[in-house]
Design a protein around this motif. Structure first.
Motif, PDB file in Angstrom:
ATOM      1  N   ASN A   5     -32.923 -73.305  86.603  1.00  0.00           N
ATOM      2  CA  ASN A   5     -33.107 -71.777  87.100  1.00  0.00           C
ATOM      3  C   ASN A   5     -34.551 -71.434  87.551  1.00  0.00           C
ATOM      4  O   ASN A   5     -34.768 -70.854  88.694  1.00  0.00           O
ATOM      5  CB  ASN A   5     -32.504 -70.650  86.063  1.00  0.00           C
ATOM      6  CG  ASN A   5     -30.933 -70.849  85.798  1.00  0.00           C
ATOM      7  OD1 ASN A   5     -30.363 -71.163  86.930  1.00  0.00           O
ATOM      8  ND2 ASN A   5     -30.794 -70.688  84.824  1.00  0.00           N
ATOM      9  N   CYS A   9     -35.721 -70.492  91.343  1.00  0.00           N
ATOM     10  CA  CYS A   9     -36.255 -69.129  91.691  1.00  0.00           C
ATOM     11  C   CYS A   9     -37.589 -69.898  92.589  1.00  0.00           C
ATOM     12  O   CYS A   9     -37.988 -69.151  93.568  1.00  0.00           O
ATOM     13  CB  CYS A   9     -36.859 -68.750  90.257  1.00  0.00           C
ATOM     14  SG  CYS A   9     -37.906 -67.362  90.677  1.00  0.00           S
ATOM     15  N   ASP A 252     -28.097 -67.258  87.210  1.00  0.00           N
ATOM     16  CA  ASP A 252     -28.518 -68.099  86.411  1.00  0.00           C
ATOM     17  C   ASP A 252     -27.736 -68.065  85.241  1.00  0.00           C
ATOM     18  O   ASP A 252     -27.790 -69.384  84.667  1.00  0.00           O
ATOM     19  CB  ASP A 252     -29.898 -67.148  86.032  1.00  0.00           C
ATOM     20  CG  ASP A 252     -30.874 -67.503  87.058  1.00  0.00           C
ATOM     21  OD1 ASP A 252     -30.742 -68.174  88.303  1.00  0.00           O
ATOM     22  OD2 ASP A 252     -32.275 -66.901  87.010  1.00  0.00           O
TER      23      ASP A 252
END
Length: 264
Positions: A5, A9, A252
């Motif tokens: 995750n 990002c 996520d």
């Protein structure tokens, strides 16, 4: 390994240009996958443009599917430029198990401009390592076991000094020392064309924010999970739409909950 995750990002924050030289069969899907990840796809393929676009890219994907003389030339230029400028790139050695000319081309490119990730199905990775091996068509040989391919991939990664991604029911990612086995995915991914190319495009997007092993592992996990989320009884057309939707909307928490990775 970076958390998946965190990589997702970082890609969205960087919004890097991802240069793809790929086949017309899956070019639209590959562009959409990169967009879904937060990257900016560029699909320029002319030899006169390859170096200019590569220099401005955060990462590059080269795909040998449906190869032409023009794309062969462009991929060599892009690979050489990426290596000179320190730009990460992945090569998908599509067809290298069934067509000797593609195997020779792949080995030549790898020998002069080593990619960050070499991607192929079980048969294609085996063919790169073994001159005596060949298979029929671009689908993986179902007699090849995960254990055998993992050993071949590890040996190839060590000898070349790069990351190998062998895609299959269980995806294998190795740098020769550590190996990840990703068991996410579903059989329906094999009912539509271009999903292997899409996985490679996602790997390129993640290469703009992470090293080869982490980027390849993240791509296999995320793409596999999105395949699971996309499953439908309606058929292949609906599955492809669902797959693109899942790539754009997967959360996520779903990645954390559904990830099936074993690292040795």
């Amino acid at each position: 390994m970076l958390r998946i995750n965190d990589i997702r990002c970082a890609v969205k924050q960087k919004a890097a240009l991802i240069h793809c030289i790929t086949n017309p069969i899956s070019i639209n899907q590959c562009a959409n996958v990169i967009l879904s990840a937060g990257g900016r796809p560029m699909m320029a393929q002319h030899p006169e443009e390859a170096a200019v676009i590569t220099v401005s890219a955060g990462a590059v994907m080269l795909n040998m599917g449906n190869i032409t003389d023009v794309r062969k030339q462009s991929m060599l230029i892009s690979a050489r430029t990426a290596k000179q400028k320190g730009i990460p790139f992945v090569i998908d050695v599509c067809g290298s198990a069934c067509l000797p000319t593609r195997r020779e081309y792949a080995l030549g490119l790898i020998g002069t401009s080593l990619p960050s990730v070499i991607k192929g199905n079980y048969s294609e990775i085996t063919a790169l390592a073994r001159e005596d091996y060949s298979s029929s068509g671009v689908d993986a040989d179902k007699t090849l076991t995960t254990e055998a391919v993992a050993e071949t991939a590890r040996s190839l990664a060590k000898s070349l000094g790069t990351v190998i991604l062998a895609s299959g029911e269980t995806d294998i990612i190795t740098d020769g020392n550590k190996t990840a086995f990703v068991k996410n995915g579903c059989a329906q991914l094999g009912t539509v064309t271009g999903t292997g190319c899409m996985q490679g495009a996602l790997c390129a997007a993640y290469l703009s924010a992470a090293g080869g092993f982490d980027a390849a592992t993240a791509a296999c996990v995320v793409f596999g999970i999105c395949g699971e989320l996309a499953r439908t009884d309606k058929g292949a057309g609906s599955f492809m739409v669902n797959l693109l939707d899942a790539l754009c909307t997967v959360k996520d928490e779903q990645i954390t909950e559904l990830e099936k990775t074993e690292t040795l």
